[in-house]
Design a protein around this motif. Structure first.
Motif, short mmCIF file in Angstrom:
data_model
loop_
_atom_site.label_atom_id
_atom_site.label_comp_id
_atom_site.label_asym_id
_atom_site.label_seq_id
_atom_site.Cartn_x
_atom_site.Cartn_y
_atom_site.Cartn_z
N TYR A 135 0.84 -1.20 0.00
CA TYR A 135 0.00 0.00 0.00
C TYR A 135 0.88 1.25 0.00
CZ TYR A 135 -3.41 3.40 1.92
OH TYR A 135 -4.22 4.48 2.15
N PHE A 136 1.90 1.24 0.86
CA PHE A 136 2.78 2.42 0.97
C PHE A 136 3.82 2.47 -0.15
CE2 PHE A 136 1.83 2.27 5.71
CZ PHE A 136 1.15 3.48 5.74
N ILE A 137 4.40 1.30 -0.45
CA ILE A 137 5.50 1.25 -1.42
C ILE A 137 5.20 0.16 -2.47
CG2 ILE A 137 8.02 0.94 -1.68
CD1 ILE A 137 8.17 1.70 1.36
N PRO A 138 4.50 0.52 -3.54
CA PRO A 138 4.08 -0.49 -4.53
C PRO A 138 5.24 -1.25 -5.18
CG PRO A 138 2.89 1.57 -4.86
CD PRO A 138 3.98 1.86 -3.86
N ASN A 139 6.44 -0.66 -5.20
CA ASN A 139 7.58 -1.35 -5.82
C ASN A 139 8.32 -2.29 -4.86
OD1 ASN A 139 7.29 -0.27 -8.37
ND2 ASN A 139 8.42 1.59 -7.82
N ALA A 140 7.81 -2.43 -3.66
CA ALA A 140 8.51 -3.27 -2.67
C ALA A 140 8.58 -4.71 -3.15
CB ALA A 140 7.77 -3.20 -1.34
N LYS A 141 9.78 -5.32 -3.02
CA LYS A 141 9.95 -6.73 -3.40
C LYS A 141 10.40 -7.55 -2.19
CE LYS A 141 9.05 -6.67 -7.87
NZ LYS A 141 8.35 -5.37 -7.76
N THR A 142 11.32 -6.96 -1.40
CA THR A 142 11.81 -7.67 -0.22
C THR A 142 11.38 -6.89 1.02
OG1 THR A 142 13.75 -8.35 -1.49
CG2 THR A 142 13.89 -8.58 0.89
N VAL A 143 10.71 -7.57 1.92
CA VAL A 143 10.25 -6.90 3.15
C VAL A 143 10.93 -7.54 4.35
CG1 VAL A 143 8.27 -6.39 4.63
CG2 VAL A 143 8.00 -6.37 2.15
N ILE A 144 11.52 -6.70 5.18
CA ILE A 144 12.09 -7.18 6.44
C ILE A 144 11.19 -6.64 7.54
CG2 ILE A 144 14.09 -7.09 7.98
CD1 ILE A 144 15.73 -6.41 5.35
N ASP A 145 10.57 -7.54 8.26
CA ASP A 145 9.68 -7.12 9.34
C ASP A 145 10.31 -7.54 10.66
OD1 ASP A 145 7.48 -6.59 11.09
OD2 ASP A 145 6.88 -8.69 10.87
N MET A 146 10.64 -6.56 11.48
CA MET A 146 11.24 -6.86 12.76
C MET A 146 10.28 -6.45 13.86
SD MET A 146 15.20 -6.04 13.41
CE MET A 146 16.05 -6.46 11.94
N GLY A 147 9.71 -7.45 14.50
CA GLY A 147 8.72 -7.16 15.52
C GLY A 147 9.25 -7.45 16.91
N GLY A 148 8.32 -7.57 17.84
CA GLY A 148 8.68 -7.77 19.24
C GLY A 148 9.39 -9.08 19.49
N GLN A 149 8.89 -10.17 18.89
CA GLN A 149 9.53 -11.44 19.21
C GLN A 149 9.95 -12.26 18.00
OE1 GLN A 149 7.04 -13.97 21.52
NE2 GLN A 149 5.70 -14.45 19.80
N ASP A 150 9.73 -11.74 16.81
CA ASP A 150 10.31 -12.45 15.68
C ASP A 150 10.63 -11.54 14.51
OD1 ASP A 150 7.72 -12.29 14.50
OD2 ASP A 150 7.18 -14.15 15.54
N THR A 151 11.46 -12.07 13.63
CA THR A 151 11.88 -11.34 12.45
C THR A 151 11.49 -12.16 11.24
OG1 THR A 151 13.72 -10.33 13.61
CG2 THR A 151 13.90 -10.44 11.22
N LYS A 152 10.92 -11.46 10.26
CA LYS A 152 10.51 -12.18 9.05
C LYS A 152 11.07 -11.47 7.83
CE LYS A 152 6.29 -12.89 11.48
NZ LYS A 152 6.07 -11.79 12.45
N VAL A 153 11.41 -12.25 6.84
CA VAL A 153 11.80 -11.69 5.55
C VAL A 153 10.80 -12.22 4.54
CG1 VAL A 153 13.60 -11.48 3.83
CG2 VAL A 153 14.22 -11.63 6.24
N ILE A 154 10.18 -11.29 3.80
CA ILE A 154 9.10 -11.70 2.89
C ILE A 154 9.44 -11.26 1.47
CG2 ILE A 154 6.60 -11.62 2.50
CD1 ILE A 154 6.41 -10.35 5.39
#
Lengths: 264, 428
Positions: free
Chosen positions: A93-112
Motif C-alpha cells: 500500500y505504501f510502497i508499490p515497488n517493494a519486493k523484499t520486506v524485512i519485518d522486525m517485531g517484538g519477538q520475531d523477524t521475518k523476511v518476505i
C-alpha cells in the motif's frame, strides 16, 4: 457505497489498530499490548470508533493479525490472517515497488518476498527464540540504561566498531555488561548490537536474495541506527513505509475489505 | 481382577518403573484426545480399531508378546525400517519398532547422551534407560543399524543395558560392492537371529514371511492411494497413526484391519466423501520419521486449514512403497530380493541420495499437492543437509516449499503455526 474496515495487529509487545475507509487510512493507534489481548483490542477499536464518530454497524469488517490473532476470532468472527500476509499487503500500500520486506517485531523477524499486488511469494522466519528482535533491543536498552527510542540517536554518535558476537538475548546481555565494565561507550555498544542483528537478518535475506525495493517495517524499523546497519550489511537502500509499525494492521484492514462479497 | 491390576503386575514383572510409567500413560490419552478426537470430524469408522490399539498402547499387545515369548517366539526390537522384518517373521519372531516420539523420557538419558542428540534417539534410549517401555523390556535382542552417526554411537550406549546386535548398512549404496556387502550383512543377521530364536531359516519360511509382509505393505499402499482423491477420505493424522501402529502390531491383524480401513476409504472416495472440504490445501510432508506420539506437525497443519495427503518419511512411503518379486528357491536368492528392495529406499543416510528428490517431485505430482513441507528434527544432520538442497531443487521444479526444523517440545508450536498458516495463505 462507503466501505469501512478495521485491521488489528496484536503483537507480543504492541497492539496496532488501523481504520480504513474506501482505501484511505482514516485513523490509527499504536499501544502497548496487555495481558488480555482480546480486551485490549476491543478497547482500542471502541475508542477509535467513538473518536471518529462511528458505531460498530458502520464497520463492514474487522480482521485480526499478529501473534495474538487467534484470541479475537470469537469477538469479530472471522478467520484471522497471519502477519506475514498482512505486512505484505500493508507494505505494498505504501510502497508499490517493494519486493523484499524485512519485518522486525517484538519477538520475531521475518523476511518476505513480494509478488504483484503485495502477494507473498516466499518468506523466512526466525526459529523459536527472540534473538535479534524488538524484545532483544528492549532488554539491551535496559541493560545500558537508555530509552529504547534513543537507540538510533545514540548509534549515530558511535566512533568505532565494537563486535557483539551473539544475538542470543542472554549471551549478548553478558557481552554488553562486560563491554560496559571495560569502559566502552554506550553509542559504540549500541552500534555493535545493531550490526549483530543486521548480520543475522542478512543470513535470512540471502536465502531469497536482496531484491529491490527493500522495505523495512515493524516496530524496530523506527530505529534509524538499525536502518543504517541494515543498509550497510545488505549493501542496499532501505525504504521505510510512512509509519513502519502499522503495516500489519493496515494490511489486515485491506484484506478485510478485499474479503467482502462484491456489492458490499 | 481388574485389567488395570493385571497390567501393573505384567509391567512389574518386566521391570518397568511403575510410578514413571503411570505418569506417561496419564499424559498420553490427553494428548491423543486433543489431537485426534477434539480437533477432527467425520473420520473413517475403521479408525476405531487403531484408536483402540493406541489407547491400550502398553496393554493388550504386551500381553500378546508375553504369551508369544512363553510360546518360544523371539521378540526383536528395531529402530529403523532397514532391519528387514521379513527375516524376523520368517524365524517365527515378532518385530517391534522401538523409536520414541516424546521428550517425556529425556530425564532418563541426562548424562548418558550428549545434549545435541536428535529427539528421536534421545526419546528411544530414554524409554529404555528409564524402564518405561515394556516393548523395550520384553525384547530378547535389539537390532541396530549403521545409518546415521547418532544411531551408530547410540548402540554403543544401549549395549550397556541390553543385548544389541548391529547390522551394517552401506553408506554409498550405488556401488556393486555395497550390494554384495549388504547381502553378506543380511546373512550375518540371519545367523544372529537363528541363534537367538533357536530356529533355522528355510527358503519356504522366508518366502512365506516375505509374502505376509508384502501383503501388509500392500494394504498400507491402498490407504495412501485413496489420499490422492480430492477431498481425501482420511486425514494425515489418522494415516500417520496407521503407519505408526504398523511398526509394532501383529502383521496378520494389520493386513486385515488396514485392509478394512482401505475398503472404507475407497468407498468414501467413490461417494466423494472427504474428511475435509473439497479443495482444502494439500500438503506433502517429507523428512525425518515421526514415532508415536509425535503428531506435532500434522496437528499444526491440520488445525490451520490444510490437510496432509502424503508422508515421504520412514513412517510413510519409505516404509511400504517399494516391492519385490517372491522369486527364489534358496535363502540366498531370497535375501538378494530383500537386499535390492531395501537398497532402493532413499534415506538421507546414503550419499549421494538424489533419487529422493525425484521421489518427492513424483509424489508431489501423484498426490496433486499444493505445497511440500520439509520436516527435520533438530540435530539430524543427514535430513537437514538434504532439506537445504531440496528446498532449492523443489522451488526450481515449481513446487512451493516450507522448511521446518523442530523437536518434540511444544515451545515453538506458536511460531510454527504462524509459518504454516502463512505458507497455506501463499497457496491460495
Amino acid at each position: 457505497m462507503t466501505v469501512v474496515t478495521v485491521g488489528i495487529d496484536i503483537g507480543s509487545l504492541a497492539t496496532k489498530v488501523v481504520l480504513l475507509k474506501d482505501g484511505t487510512i482514516l485513523d490509527y493507534v499504536i499501544e502497548r499490548s496487555r495481558h488480555s489481548f482480546k480486551e485490549r483490542a476491543k478497547e482500542l477499536v471502541d475508542e477509535m470508533l467513538q473518536k471518529q464518530g462511528l458505531v460498530m454497524k458502520d464497520v463492514s469488517s474487522i480482521l485480526g493479525t499478529g501473534y495474538g490473532r487467534h484470541s479475537i476470532k470469537d469477538i469479530y468472527g472471522q478467520a484471522p490472517v497471519t502477519e506475514i500476509t498482512a505486512h505484505a499487503k500493508g507494505v505494498n500500500y505504501f510502497i508499490p515497488n517493494a519486493k523484499t520486506v524485512i519485518d522486525m517485531g517484538g519477538q520475531d523477524t521475518k523476511v518476505i518476498l513480494l509478488g504483484k499486488g503485495g502477494k507473498v511469494l516466499d518468506f523466512q522466519m526466525n526459529d523459536k527464540c527472540a534473538a535479534g528482535t524488538g524484545r532483544f533491543l528492549e532488554v539491551m536498552a535496559k541493560t545500558l540504561d537508555v530509552e529504547l527510542d534513543y537507540l538510533g540517536d545514540l548509534d549515530a554518535k558511535s566512533t568505532k566498531e565494537v563486535t557483539i558476537s551473539s544475538t542470543c538475548t542472554v549471551f549478548a546481555e553478558s557481552e554488553v555488561i562486560s563491554l560496559i565494565a571495560s569502559g566502552e561507550s554506550k553509542p559504540n555498544i549500541i552500534h555493535g548490537l545493531h550490526r549483530a542483528i543486521a548480520s543475522r537478518v542478512n543470513g535470512m535475506v540471502r536465502r531469497m536474495g536482496v531484491i529491490p525495493d527493500v522495505v523495512f517495517c515493524g516496530g524496530v524499523a523506527k530505529n534509524q541506527g538499525m536502518v543504517r546497519a541494515l543498509e550497510k550489511e545488505l549493501s542496499s537502500k532501505i525504504h521505510l513505509p510512512k509509519d513502519p509499525q502499522i503495516t500489519g494492521a493496515l494490511g489486515s484492514a485491506i484484506i478485510a475489505a478485499e474479503r467482502l462479497p462484491p456489492g458490499n | 481382577m481388574a485389567a488395570d491390576d493385571t497390567n501393573h503386575q505384567m509391567w512389574e514383572k518386566l521391570g518397568i518403573d511403575l510410578a514413571k510409567h503411570d505418569q506417561l500413560l496419564g499424559v498420553l490419552p490427553t494428548i491423543y484426545k486433543q489431537v485426534y478426537v477434539d480437533s477432527q470430524q467425520n473420520r473413517p469408522k475403521g479408525m476405531g480399531f487403531f484408536e483402540f490399539v493406541i489407547g491400550d498402547v502398553h496393554g493388550i499387545r504386551i500381553k500378546e508378546l508375553v504369551q508369544a515369548k512363553a510360546d518360544g517366539k523371539m521378540i526383536v526390537g528395531t529402530f529403523c525400517l532397514y532391519v528387514p522384518d521379513e527375516i524376523i517373521v520368517a524365524l517365527d519372531g515378532v518385530s517391534i519398532g522401538l523409536c520414541g516420539g516424546t521428550n517425556f523420557s529425556n530425564y532418563a538419558i541426562e548424562g548418558v547422551l550428549p545434549t545435541n542428540t536428535c529427539a528421536l534417539i534421545k526419546s528411544a534410549l530414554g524409554f529404555g534407560f528409564g524402564k518405561i517401555c515394556p516393548y523395550y523390556a520384553i525384547a530378547d535382542i535389539l537390532v541396530g543399524e549403521t545409518t546415521c552417526d547418532g544411531k551408530k554411537k547410540a548402540w554403543e550406549v544401549l549395549a550397556k543395558n541390553k543385548a544389541v546386535y548391529v547390522m551394517e548398512t552401506p553408506q554409498l549404496k550405488g556401488r556393486t560392492q555395497a550390494r554384495t556387502h549388504f547381502i553378506d550383512e543380511l546373512k550375518a543377521l540371519v545367523k544372529q537371529l537363528e541363534d537367538v530364536s533357536g530356529k533355522r531359516l528355510t527358503a519356504e519360511k522366508l518366502r512365506d514371511a516375505m509374502e505376509k509382509i508384502s501383503k501388509k505393505r500392500a494394504q498400507l499402499r491402498r490407504v495412501y492411494e485413496t489420499r490422492k482423491a480430492n477431498p481425501p477420505p482420511i486425514s494425515g493424522k489418522d494415516s500417520l497413526l496407521v503407519s505408526q501402529i504398523a511398526f509394532y502390531d501383529d502383521p496378520d491383524r494389520q493386513i486385515e484391519m488396514v485392509g478394512k480401513l482401505a475398503d472404507e476409504c475407497e468407498e468414501r472416495v467413490g461417494k466423494g466423501e472427504g474428511v475435509v472440504p473439497k479443495d482444502t490445501k494439500r500438503i506433502l510432508l517429507s523428512g525425518t520419521p515421526q514415532a508415536v506420539p509425535n503428531w506435532k506437525l500434522h496437528d499444526i497443519v491440520e488445525t490451520s486449514g490444510g490437510v496432509i495427503v502424503c508422508e515421504e518419511t520412514c513412517t510413510g512411503t519409505r516404509y511400504f512403497e517399494s516391492t519385490y518379486e517372491l522369486k527364489g528357491d534358496t535363502v540366498d536368492e531370497l535375501l538378494e530380493r530383500i537386499a535390492d528392495r531395501y537398497l532402493g529406499i532413499n534415506c538421507a543416510c546414503f550419499s549421494p541420495n538424489t533419487a529422493r528428490t525425484d521421489d518427492i517431485v513424483r509424489l508431489a505430482r501423484e498426490y496433486n499437492v499444493d505445497g511440500v513441507l520439509l520436516y527435520t528434527l533438530s540435530f539430524c544432520d543427514p535430513y537437514q543437509y538434504e532439506a537445504v538442497s531440496l528446498e532449492n531443487d523443489l522451488k526450481k521444479a515449481g513446487i512451493k516449499v516450507l522448511s521446518i526444523n523442530t523437536d518434540y517440545a511444544s515451545e515453538d508450536a506458536g511460531q510454527i503455526k504462524t509459518r504454516v498458516e502463512a505458507f497455506l495463505e501463499t497457496l491460495q
